[in-house]
Design an enzyme around this catalytic site. Structure first.
Site, PDB file in Angstrom:
ATOM      1  N   GLU A 113       0.798  -1.225   0.000  1.00  0.00           N
ATOM      2  CA  GLU A 113       0.000   0.000   0.000  1.00  0.00           C
ATOM      3  C   GLU A 113       0.829   1.273   0.000  1.00  0.00           C
ATOM      4  O   GLU A 113       0.440   2.277  -0.612  1.00  0.00           O
ATOM      5  CB  GLU A 113      -0.969  -0.017   1.193  1.00  0.00           C
ATOM      6  CG  GLU A 113      -2.100  -1.023   1.069  1.00  0.00           C
ATOM      7  CD  GLU A 113      -1.663  -2.459   1.360  1.00  0.00           C
ATOM      8  OE1 GLU A 113      -0.537  -2.635   1.900  1.00  0.00           O
ATOM      9  OE2 GLU A 113      -2.426  -3.392   1.067  1.00  0.00           O
ATOM     10  N   PHE A 116      -5.914   0.055   5.436  1.00  0.00           N
ATOM     11  CA  PHE A 116      -4.556   0.046   4.884  1.00  0.00           C
ATOM     12  C   PHE A 116      -4.156   1.436   4.387  1.00  0.00           C
ATOM     13  O   PHE A 116      -3.017   1.866   4.573  1.00  0.00           O
ATOM     14  CB  PHE A 116      -4.441  -0.958   3.748  1.00  0.00           C
ATOM     15  CG  PHE A 116      -4.711  -2.385   4.147  1.00  0.00           C
ATOM     16  CD1 PHE A 116      -4.736  -2.763   5.482  1.00  0.00           C
ATOM     17  CD2 PHE A 116      -4.938  -3.347   3.186  1.00  0.00           C
ATOM     18  CE1 PHE A 116      -4.984  -4.070   5.857  1.00  0.00           C
ATOM     19  CE2 PHE A 116      -5.188  -4.673   3.543  1.00  0.00           C
ATOM     20  CZ  PHE A 116      -5.211  -5.033   4.879  1.00  0.00           C
ATOM     21  N   ARG A 118     -18.332  -2.575   1.705  1.00  0.00           N
ATOM     22  CA  ARG A 118     -18.002  -3.829   1.039  1.00  0.00           C
ATOM     23  C   ARG A 118     -19.230  -4.479   0.427  1.00  0.00           C
ATOM     24  O   ARG A 118     -19.307  -4.679  -0.764  1.00  0.00           O
ATOM     25  CB  ARG A 118     -17.329  -4.800   2.008  1.00  0.00           C
ATOM     26  CG  ARG A 118     -16.889  -6.096   1.344  1.00  0.00           C
ATOM     27  CD  ARG A 118     -16.333  -7.086   2.335  1.00  0.00           C
ATOM     28  NE  ARG A 118     -15.821  -8.282   1.675  1.00  0.00           N
ATOM     29  CZ  ARG A 118     -16.569  -9.301   1.278  1.00  0.00           C
ATOM     30  NH1 ARG A 118     -17.889  -9.277   1.488  1.00  0.00           N
ATOM     31  NH2 ARG A 118     -16.019 -10.351   0.677  1.00  0.00           N
TER      32      ARG A 118
END
Length: 330
Positions: free
Chosen positions: A71, A96, A180
């Site tokens: 990342e 992240f 999500r």
């Protein structure tokens, strides 16, 4: 900012309902591909998220880069592409981006005011099935203070498409916060999304509910129904842009109603509630109650709404906070 938008959600056409009956991340990916077909400057920078290589990567391989599960490198590569005149969309998971790659976001992207679109999924507790390591309940607090950064949190799939299109020409960095799984629809199809302007979903003169994100907005509307049955009329603002904040809409609400209740899938420190308190304290002091996740980890596995309700983010708690605000200014 200009006045709050007052148009109500439009009735759904059957084809629109089908188009948006998917998770926000799927609508984002579809919209990004449509934009990239027309603009070769748009690059999809992937961190091995899964699915982008089969969609975007296969159709536009010359505009696709997969840096792998790295990342920090994702942000550095994206900053380099932006500095070269391209429009990179950096794709990763919210925890992240905000934590693991914080230094690169701060220095490479925000510090240079580059047009990197950081598009994150699994925000809040939307990855509740993975447990607390994948919760992203502090991401807004970490990203919002960065210079030049725009922070957008769509409430559903249709608003996600509108937000992606509205920010395509943004000259500086963007943090687009998505979930999500599929969430309930609030808007039934794209509308006149305006960056930095809250959307009025319901009018009311007693108290104002200010929400950001899918379940918080849904719960605010459900709380408004509860309150209406109890003789309290609540105004509901969908604060899809957390930075820059719609200070004009908040000031109007502070003058016209008895106080505000904020709702978010984020800790109460540093997120929407904090931003609203900062704005209100400066120019329009009034009671504010913050509904969010308290200090501490949600150390168990459950679906998104169940986790939020366990943490105290629920229509009932929102309604109770609204009554408290009204009593204080009664």
């Amino acid at each position: 900012m200009s006045e709050v938008i007052t148009d109500a959600p439009v009735p759904a056409r059957p084809e629109a309902a089908e188009r948006y009956a998917v998770p926000t991340r799927e609508v984002y990916r579809r919209t990004l591909l449509e934009l990239a077909r027309a603009d070769p400057r748009i690059f999809c920078v992937d961190s091995d998220m899964g699915g982008l290589e089969d969609g975007f990567g296969k159709e536009l391989p010359g505009q696709y880069v997969n840096v792998g599960i790295a990342e920090a490198n994702l942000m550095g590569v994206s900053a380099g592409l932006a500095h070269s005149g391209l429009l990179p969309y950096a794709n990763t998971i919210s925890s992240f981006a905000a934590s693991r790659a914080a230094e690169q976001v701060k220095i490479d992207v925000a510090g240079n005011n580059l047009p990197v679109r950081i598009v994150v999924t699994h925000a809040g507790v939307s990855a509740g099935h993975y447990g607390p390591t994948h919760h992203a309940l502090e991401d807004i607090a970490l990203i919002r203070p960065l210079p030049h950064m725009t922070v957008v949190v769509p409430c559903d799939a249709a608003e996600t498409e509108a937000a992606v299109r509205a920010t395509a020409a943004l000259p500086g960095p963007l943090f687009l916060r998505l979930g999500r799984a599929r969430t309930p629809s609030v808007t039934t199809e794209p509308y006149g999304f305006r960056l930095g302007e809250a959307r009025l979903l319901r009018d009311g003169d007693d108290v104002t509910l200010v929400a950001t994100g899918p379940y918080p907005v849904v719960m605010a509307l459900e709380a408004a129904e509860l309150l209406a049955g109890q003789g309290c009329e609540a105004r509901v603002l969908n604060m899809h842009t957390v930075k820059p904040l719609d200070v004009a809409a908040l000031g109007l609400a502070a003058r016209q109603t008895r106080g505000l209740v904020t709702v978010e899938d984020h800790v109460r420190v540093g997120g929407l509630g904090a931003a609203v308190c900062e704005a209100i304290a400066e120019d329009h002091p009034c009671p504010v109650r913050r509904i969010g996740v308290p200090d501490g980890y949600l150390d168990f596995v459950a679906d998104e709404r169940s986790l939020l309700e366990h943490a105290g983010v629920s229509p009932e708690r929102i309604a109770a906070a609204a009554h408290d605000v009204v009593r204080r200014r009664g």
